[in-house]
Scaffold this motif. Structure first.
Motif, PDB file in Angstrom:
ATOM      1  N   ARG A 182      39.498  14.674 104.424  1.00 14.18           N
ATOM      2  CA  ARG A 182      39.923  15.798 105.253  1.00 14.18           C
ATOM      3  C   ARG A 182      39.262  15.637 106.625  1.00 14.18           C
ATOM      4  O   ARG A 182      38.265  16.296 106.934  1.00 14.18           O
ATOM      5  CB  ARG A 182      39.532  17.135 104.603  1.00 14.18           C
ATOM      6  CG  ARG A 182      40.137  17.373 103.228  1.00 14.18           C
ATOM      7  CD  ARG A 182      41.640  17.592 103.315  1.00 14.18           C
ATOM      8  NE  ARG A 182      42.213  18.019 102.045  1.00 14.18           N
ATOM      9  CZ  ARG A 182      42.671  17.199 101.114  1.00 14.18           C
ATOM     10  NH1 ARG A 182      42.609  15.880 101.316  1.00 14.18           N
ATOM     11  NH2 ARG A 182      43.182  17.658  99.991  1.00 14.18           N
ATOM     12  N   ARG A 196      36.478  13.659 100.972  1.00 16.79           N
ATOM     13  CA  ARG A 196      37.764  14.111 100.436  1.00 16.79           C
ATOM     14  C   ARG A 196      38.940  13.782 101.364  1.00 16.79           C
ATOM     15  O   ARG A 196      40.039  14.277 101.163  1.00 16.79           O
ATOM     16  CB  ARG A 196      37.703  15.616 100.175  1.00 16.79           C
ATOM     17  CG  ARG A 196      36.652  15.993  99.132  1.00 16.79           C
ATOM     18  CD  ARG A 196      36.642  17.485  98.863  1.00 16.79           C
ATOM     19  NE  ARG A 196      35.634  17.853  97.882  1.00 16.79           N
ATOM     20  CZ  ARG A 196      35.482  19.066  97.364  1.00 16.79           C
ATOM     21  NH1 ARG A 196      36.312  20.040  97.760  1.00 16.79           N
ATOM     22  NH2 ARG A 196      34.549  19.325  96.480  1.00 16.79           N
ATOM     23  N   GLY A 253      34.162  16.956 103.634  1.00 15.02           N
ATOM     24  CA  GLY A 253      35.465  16.733 104.236  1.00 15.02           C
ATOM     25  C   GLY A 253      35.757  15.248 104.388  1.00 15.02           C
ATOM     26  O   GLY A 253      36.879  14.798 104.128  1.00 15.02           O
ATOM     27  N   TRP A 264      38.887  18.816 109.021  1.00 17.34           N
ATOM     28  CA  TRP A 264      37.865  19.718 108.474  1.00 17.34           C
ATOM     29  C   TRP A 264      36.481  19.125 108.725  1.00 17.34           C
ATOM     30  O   TRP A 264      35.556  19.818 109.169  1.00 17.34           O
ATOM     31  CB  TRP A 264      38.177  19.926 106.998  1.00 17.34           C
ATOM     32  CG  TRP A 264      37.070  20.396 106.119  1.00 17.34           C
ATOM     33  CD1 TRP A 264      35.870  20.949 106.486  1.00 17.34           C
ATOM     34  CD2 TRP A 264      37.036  20.352 104.683  1.00 17.34           C
ATOM     35  NE1 TRP A 264      35.108  21.251 105.387  1.00 17.34           N
ATOM     36  CE2 TRP A 264      35.797  20.893 104.274  1.00 17.34           C
ATOM     37  CE3 TRP A 264      37.929  19.910 103.721  1.00 17.34           C
ATOM     38  CZ2 TRP A 264      35.438  20.986 102.929  1.00 17.34           C
ATOM     39  CZ3 TRP A 264      37.573  20.016 102.381  1.00 17.34           C
ATOM     40  CH2 TRP A 264      36.348  20.545 101.993  1.00 17.34           C
ATOM     41  N   SER A 265      36.302  17.848 108.454  1.00 12.47           N
ATOM     42  CA  SER A 265      35.019  17.188 108.635  1.00 12.47           C
ATOM     43  C   SER A 265      34.596  17.227 110.098  1.00 12.47           C
ATOM     44  O   SER A 265      33.435  17.525 110.419  1.00 12.47           O
ATOM     45  CB  SER A 265      35.114  15.741 108.145  1.00 12.47           C
ATOM     46  OG  SER A 265      33.910  15.050 108.370  1.00 12.47           O
TER      47      SER A 265
END
Length: 411
Positions: free
Chosen positions: A155, A153, A150, A158-159
Motif C-alpha cells: 500500500r 502490504r 503499508g 498509505w505508507s
C-alpha cells in the motif's frame, strides 16, 4: 504444552489488560507529576491549544527541537477537551496499546510467535516507560509502524502518508522511508539489468518513499535550518544540530550498540538460541574472512571515531559500571559487532539499521532513540519478514518466504 489459538488470544488479552492497568496505577492514573521533558513539552503544546489549526508562525516559532506534529495534537486535545496533560498521556497510552495489538495479536499465521515478539518489544524498557507520558516517541513509532505495514502490504500511498506524518513528528524518522526508497531503487535497477525493460507502475515503490523522505526539506525550509530558531536559542541542542554539516561519527557506534542490546540479544534468547549458535558457527566456517574483515573494519572505525562521553541512557550507565575505559569501549564494540554480524545479510532490515545509524551522527547518543527501530523490528519478526526483502532482485528469498525457519519459532 502447545496452546490453542483461542487460548493464545485469551492469554494475550489477559496479560495486556493486567500490564496496562498496572502501568496506569504506577503512573497515578496518568495524573502524576511531570517527568523530565514533559514540563517543557506540555508548555509547548499549550502554545498550540488556543486555536483549532496552527498558524504558519506557530509552526515556525516554537520552543522544541523536533518537528511540531506531537505538540499540535496535544494542543488540539487541550483545545477540544481541556483535560490538561492527562489527555495527552492517555493519547500516547492508546497508541501504545494499538501497536501492541498490531505486533502481538496471535493470528493464525503468527500463532505464539506474535506473543514472544511482544515480550521482545517489552524488553526494551523505553516502550512501557514512555507509553503513559507526554513524550513524542509513541506518535513517531506509531507512524513509522503504519508506514512499514503499508509498505509490506504493498500500500504505497498509505505508507508514504504515514512516513510523512512520522517525519512531521520527529526529523530522524526520515531514515525509514529513505532506507526503503534506496532498497527499492537498487532492486528496480537490478530488475532492469536482468530483464532489459522498465516496469513503470512498479517505480512507485521507490518514488513514493522518496517523496516522503523529501518532506523533511519542507521543515528545513520552514525553520530556515534544522530546527526552529527559537528552540536552538533556548534548548541545549547538541553541537551536531547547530549546523547542517556538523556530525559526530561516534554516534553510529552508540546506535549499533543499542541495537545489539535491545534487539540482537533479546532475539537470540527468545528465538531458539541453539539454532542461532549453529547458524553463527556455519557463518564462521563459510565466511570467516568476511566476518574477520567486518570485525577489523568496525574496530578501526571505532578507534578513529570512538563512542562519545556525553551520552545518555541505560547503555551508557552499563558502560560506566566497568572499571576501565578500555572495557567500556570493549562493551560498545561487542554490542556493535553483534549487530553487524546479525544484520550482515544485504536486505531491507540491514538497510533500515544502517540508515538509522547514519542519522544518529546528527543526534545526541541516547538509547531511547532506538525505540522506533525496535518497534519495526518486532513487527517484521512477528510476520516472519526480518530476514527477507533481499537487496538484489532475483536473489533467493527476495519475496517473502521463510529463509531461516529455525529462527522463526520461539523457544
Amino acid at each position: 504444552m502447545q496452546l490453542t489459538h483461542t487460548q493464545q488470544k485469551f492469554l494475550f488479552l489477559l496479560s495486556i489488560t493486567v500490564l496496562y492497568l498496572a502501568l496506569i496505577a504506577w503512573l497515578d492514573g496518568l495524573r502524576g507529576p511531570y517527568w523530565w521533558d514533559e514540563e517543557t513539552f506540555w508548555d509547548t503544546s499549550l502554545s498550540f491549544s488556543d486555536r483549532l489549526l496552527p498558524s504558519l508562525s506557530d509552526l515556525r516559532d516554537y520552543k522544541e527541537l523536533n518537528t511540531p506534529l506531537p505538540f499540535i495534537l496535544f494542543g488540539l486535545l487541550e483545545y477540544l477537551f481541556g483535560q490538561g496533560i492527562w489527555a495527552g498521556r492517555l493519547f500516547n497510552l492508546v497508541l501504545s496499546i494499538a501497536m501492541v495489538f498490531i505486533i502481538g495479536w496471535p493470528t493464525k499465521d503468527k500463532g505464539g510467535r506474535a506473543i514472544v515478539c511482544l515480550i521482545g518489544l517489552f524488553l526494551c524498557p523505553y516502550y512501557l516507560w514512555l507509553s503513559g507520558r507526554l513524550y513524542t516517541e509513541m506518535l513517531a513509532c506509531f507512524w513509522v509502524l503504519l508506514g512499514t505495514m503499508g509498505y509490506v502490504r504493498n500500500r504505497s500511498g498509505w505508507s508514504c502518508l504515514a512516513f510523512i506524518l512520522a517525519i512531521a513528528t520527529r526529523q530522524y524518522m526520515v531514515a525509514f522511508p529513505a532506507a526503503i526508497a534506496t532498497y527499492e531503487l537498487i532492486r528496480a535497477t537490478s530488475r532492469v539489468r536482468q530483464t532489459n525493460r522498465i516496469d513503470w507502475p512498479a517505480q512507485r515503490h521507490w518514488i513514493l518513499p522518496l517523496v516522503a523522505s523529501c518532506s523533511l526539506f519542507f521543515w528545513f525550509y520552514l525553520f530556515q535550518g534544522l530546527a526552529p530558531e527559537m528552540a536552538l536559542e533556548i534548548r541545549s541542542a547538541p553541537d551536531v544540530q547547530q549546523t547542517i554539516w556538523g556530525v559526530e561519527l561516534g554516534g553510529a557506534i552508540h546506535y549499533l550498540s543499542f541495537i545489539g542490546l535491545y534487539i540482537v540479544i533479546p532475539e537470540f534468547i527468545l528465538f531458539n538460541p541453539r539454532a542461532h549458535l549453529r547458524a553463527l558457527s556455519h557463518q564462521w566456517d563459510q565466511q570467516k574472512y568476511r566476518v574477520g574483515i567486518l570485525a577489523l573494519g568496525l574496530l578501526l572505525f571505532m578507534l578513529v571515531f570512538p563512542p562519545q562521553e556525553l551520552a545518555s541512557g541505560n547503555v551508557k550507565k552499563l558502560a560506566e559500571m566497568l572499571p576501565y575505559s578500555v572495557l567500556s569501549w570493549g562493551f560498545y564494540y561487542i554490542l556493535s559487532l553483534l549487530t553487524c554480524v546479525r544484520f550482515a545479510r544485504p536486505n531491507l532490515t540491514g538497510l533500515l539499521i544502517l540508515f538509522n545509524a547514519v542519522i544518529m551522527v546528527k543526534a545526541h547518543p541516547w538509547d531511547r532513540y532506538v525505540l522506533p527501530m525496535v518497534v519495526v523490528f518486532w513487527y517484521l519478526k512477528s510476520i516472519d519478514q526480518v530476514d527477507h526483502f533481499l537487496l538484489f532482485w532475483g536473489q533467493k528469498g527476495s519475496d517473502p518466504a521463510p529463509q531461516n525457519p529455525s529462527f522463526t519459532e520461539p523457544i
